[in-house]
Design a protein around this motif. Structure first.
Motif, PDB file in Angstrom:
ATOM      1  N   THR A   1      16.410  -6.570 -24.483  1.00 60.51           N
ATOM      2  CA  THR A   1      17.492  -7.530 -24.243  1.00 60.51           C
ATOM      3  C   THR A   1      17.002  -8.962 -24.429  1.00 60.51           C
ATOM      4  O   THR A   1      17.687  -9.797 -25.041  1.00 60.51           O
ATOM      5  N   VAL A   2      15.817  -9.262 -23.916  1.00 61.97           N
ATOM      6  CA  VAL A   2      15.264 -10.612 -24.069  1.00 61.97           C
ATOM      7  C   VAL A   2      14.946 -10.898 -25.531  1.00 61.97           C
ATOM      8  O   VAL A   2      15.255 -11.984 -26.046  1.00 61.97           O
TER       9      VAL A   2
ATOM     10  N   THR B   1      18.113 -11.518 -27.401  1.00 63.74           N
ATOM     11  CA  THR B   1      18.614 -12.858 -27.107  1.00 63.74           C
ATOM     12  C   THR B   1      17.849 -13.903 -27.898  1.00 63.74           C
ATOM     13  O   THR B   1      18.436 -14.875 -28.403  1.00 63.74           O
TER      14      THR B   1
ATOM     15  N   VAL C   1      19.286 -13.997 -31.285  1.00 63.14           N
ATOM     16  CA  VAL C   1      20.562 -14.721 -31.275  1.00 63.14           C
ATOM     17  C   VAL C   1      20.306 -16.225 -31.317  1.00 63.14           C
ATOM     18  O   VAL C   1      20.939 -16.964 -32.091  1.00 63.14           O
TER      19      VAL C   1
ATOM     20  N   LEU D   1      12.744 -18.854 -22.160  1.00 61.91           N
ATOM     21  CA  LEU D   1      13.550 -17.644 -22.154  1.00 61.91           C
ATOM     22  C   LEU D   1      12.671 -16.506 -21.656  1.00 61.91           C
ATOM     23  O   LEU D   1      11.592 -16.270 -22.197  1.00 61.91           O
TER      24      LEU D   1
ATOM     25  N   MET E   1      23.179 -10.426 -20.783  1.00 64.96           N
ATOM     26  CA  MET E   1      23.094 -10.357 -22.245  1.00 64.96           C
ATOM     27  C   MET E   1      22.937  -8.935 -22.764  1.00 64.96           C
ATOM     28  O   MET E   1      22.804  -8.728 -23.970  1.00 64.96           O
TER      29      MET E   1
ATOM     30  N   VAL F   1      19.033 -12.159 -18.870  1.00 56.88           N
ATOM     31  CA  VAL F   1      17.887 -12.990 -19.250  1.00 56.88           C
ATOM     32  C   VAL F   1      17.892 -14.232 -18.371  1.00 56.88           C
ATOM     33  O   VAL F   1      18.908 -14.587 -17.774  1.00 56.88           O
TER      34      VAL F   1
ATOM     35  N   LEU G   1      25.250 -19.381 -25.831  1.00 54.76           N
ATOM     36  CA  LEU G   1      25.009 -17.944 -25.813  1.00 54.76           C
ATOM     37  C   LEU G   1      26.263 -17.172 -25.417  1.00 54.76           C
ATOM     38  O   LEU G   1      26.555 -16.107 -25.983  1.00 54.76           O
ATOM     39  N   GLU G   2      27.007 -17.697 -24.462  1.00 51.51           N
ATOM     40  CA  GLU G   2      28.226 -17.030 -24.017  1.00 51.51           C
ATOM     41  C   GLU G   2      29.233 -16.920 -25.155  1.00 51.51           C
ATOM     42  O   GLU G   2      29.909 -15.890 -25.317  1.00 51.51           O
TER      43      GLU G   2
ATOM     44  N   GLN H   1      27.767 -14.324 -27.818  1.00 50.80           N
ATOM     45  CA  GLN H   1      27.721 -12.929 -27.382  1.00 50.80           C
ATOM     46  C   GLN H   1      28.416 -12.808 -26.032  1.00 50.80           C
ATOM     47  O   GLN H   1      27.781 -12.737 -24.999  1.00 50.80           O
TER      48      GLN H   1
END
Length: 474
Positions: free
Chosen positions: A280-281, A284, A287, A381, A430, A441, A460-461, A464
């Motif tokens: 997941t990290v 991200t 992204v 992050l 995320m 994250v 980010l929102e 995704q």
């Protein structure tokens, strides 16, 4: 309708609907709904789910109804909420999540409560937390846990677990939380919410936090949208803001500036991040790169002894509460009623009390070490937690202290750094596990850089979106 393993109260048939707090504010201003209608809808939802979620320890529904009929100012005037049961509100007991604490009512609002209420929110009661906020799961030695609305077999996190469960389940759009080692970010991560731990001194401190040798506690909220968190920060600054840092201001979206992102995958303890969280990290990070930001894997310049320092400080807080509880929490404080975690932490400190001067030096030094990171990057992050949300029982205080302490140290290995350094950090959903539970994250910044974190979170929102339980279809 939620599945048999989920619990939520989202519906389009009442005044709250599927809206966040900002959308509800607009509808209030247009006269489409009233504050009383929002309050009644929230009370009905609370009564629908609380027998399952055990998230409310003290409802104050009649007072909330009366309050809703009065005129209030503030950015969130009329929006229903809950306040965590480690924060004084006049006329209500503050039980600290513990059977050891009596039920005598607070004589006045805490300074932070006054600050919080300046936003105009309408408090419907007090939300649940584990004993003294020490645990990372809202579980107890002799009463039901607060489960995760996404999957009732799993933890809702802690220590602001009651608030997170109520927001995730759609009872209210925003609720009070505070964070002394991850207690905003951990339940936000578990429940798929936005959880921002502000910079130390950004808001008025609670009375207990203000006297700590190293103030590790920050006050805030958990929400379902970045904009609700950003609006809350702006609203709080209308009443008070720390004078030694720039204001957060009114953040309404991303910045044009591209950022240098430092990527951290494993904690300083050497505890490896599990595969689902790591993916997941890393996803991200991809992204963010796709959005034009630069991302570089880095190693934190933090001494491994920090984990021991924080554990010792954690134990010191338990020792002080256990030893001086009669003075700090009332004459009816009963240490014998505390759970295995509280008792074990106090004993852990007693065994290592000789380390106190060195521990305090290490806790204070970490702010300078942490600041060095931001010479070469703008934002960090990382995971919020080293592994995905555990099942209920994994962090239960019924088990031996030694087992629970090891599990907590392995699980909560990323969040305490920002508490000791006094810096802001934001949890953001995320991803999801195979069981459908959220994976989050963490975005961390230098002191006073909440604005930068919120701007990046907005981006980010949008890139995704994460659907809350009212919109999630499995």
């Amino acid at each position: 309708m939620p599945s048999s393993k989920q619990c939520h109260a989202f519906t389009t048939d009442d005044a709250l609907g599927l809206d966040d707090a900002v959308a509800l504010r607009v509808r209030l201003q247009r006269g489409e709904v009233s504050a009383l209608e929002l309050t009644e809808a929230a009370i009905a939802r609370a009564e629908q789910v609380n027998a399952t979620l055990n998230a409310i320890v003290l409802p104050t529904y009649d007072a909330a109804r009366r309050n809703a009929e009065q005129s209030h100012s503030g950015a969130f005037a009329g929006i229903p909420t809950f306040i965590k049961d480690n924060t004084d509100m006049q006329g209500l007991p503050t039980r600290q999540g513990s059977l050891a604490v009596g039920s005598h009512p607070a004589k006045k609002d805490s300074a932070f409560t006054t600050h919080f209420l300046s936003t105009g929110m309408n408090v419907l009661g007090k939300s649940n937390l584990p004993e003294f906020g020490f645990n990372a799961s809202t579980e107890f030695k002799s009463r039901p846990a607060t489960p995760n609305p996404w999957h009732l077999d799993y933890s809702a996190g802690a220590s602001s677990g009651g608030s997170a469960a109520l927001v995730a389940a759609g009872v209210v759009p925003i609720a009070h939380a505070n964070d002394g080692g991850g207690s905003i970010r951990i339940p936000a991560a578990a429940c798929g919410l936005i959880g921002l731990k502000p910079t130390r001194g950004r808001f008025i401190d609670g009375e207990a936090a203000a006297i700590l040798p190293v103030n590790i506690v920050s006050e805030g909220v958990v929400t379902r949208s970045v904009r609700d968190t950003a609006e809350f920060m702006h609203a709080m600054e209308q009443h008070y803001r720390g004078k030694k840092m720039s204001p957060v201001g009114h953040v309404t979206g991303p910045e044009n500036k591209r950022m240098r992102i430092g990527l951290v995958l494993d904690s300083i303890t050497g505890q490896a991040t599990d595969a689902a969280t790591r993916e997941t990290v890393e996803a991200t990070a991809r992204v963010l790169e796709g959005l034009g930001h630069s991302v570089e894997l880095i190693k934190l310049p933090i001494r491994e002894s920090f984990a021991d320092d924080f554990s010792q400080y954690w134990g010191m807080l338990s020792y002080l509460l256990s030893t001086f509880g009669h003075k700090l929490l009332g004459a009816d404080f009963d240490k014998a009623q505390t759970d295995n975690l509280t008792q074990g932490l106090a004993q852990y400190y007693r065994k290592n009390m000789w380390r106190t001067p060195m521990m305090l030096w290490g806790m204070k030094r970490v702010a300078n070490d942490y600041a060095e990171i931001f010479r070469n990057c703008d934002v960090l992050l990382s995971p919020v937690l080293s592994h995905t949300t555990p099942k209920l029982g994994h962090l239960s205080p019924v088990q031996s202290f030694e087992s629970l302490f090891e599990r907590l140290r392995n699980y909560v290995s990323f969040t305490p750094l920002n508490n000791a350094a006094g810096t802001p950090a934001l949890s953001m959903p995320m991803g999801r596990t195979a069981e459908g539970l959220p994976i989050a994250v963490q975005l961390s910044g230098a002191r006073g850089e909440e604005r930068r974190l919120l701007a990046l979170a907005f981006e980010l929102e949008a890139a995704q979106p994460f659907h809350h339980l009212g919109l999630y279809t499995g």
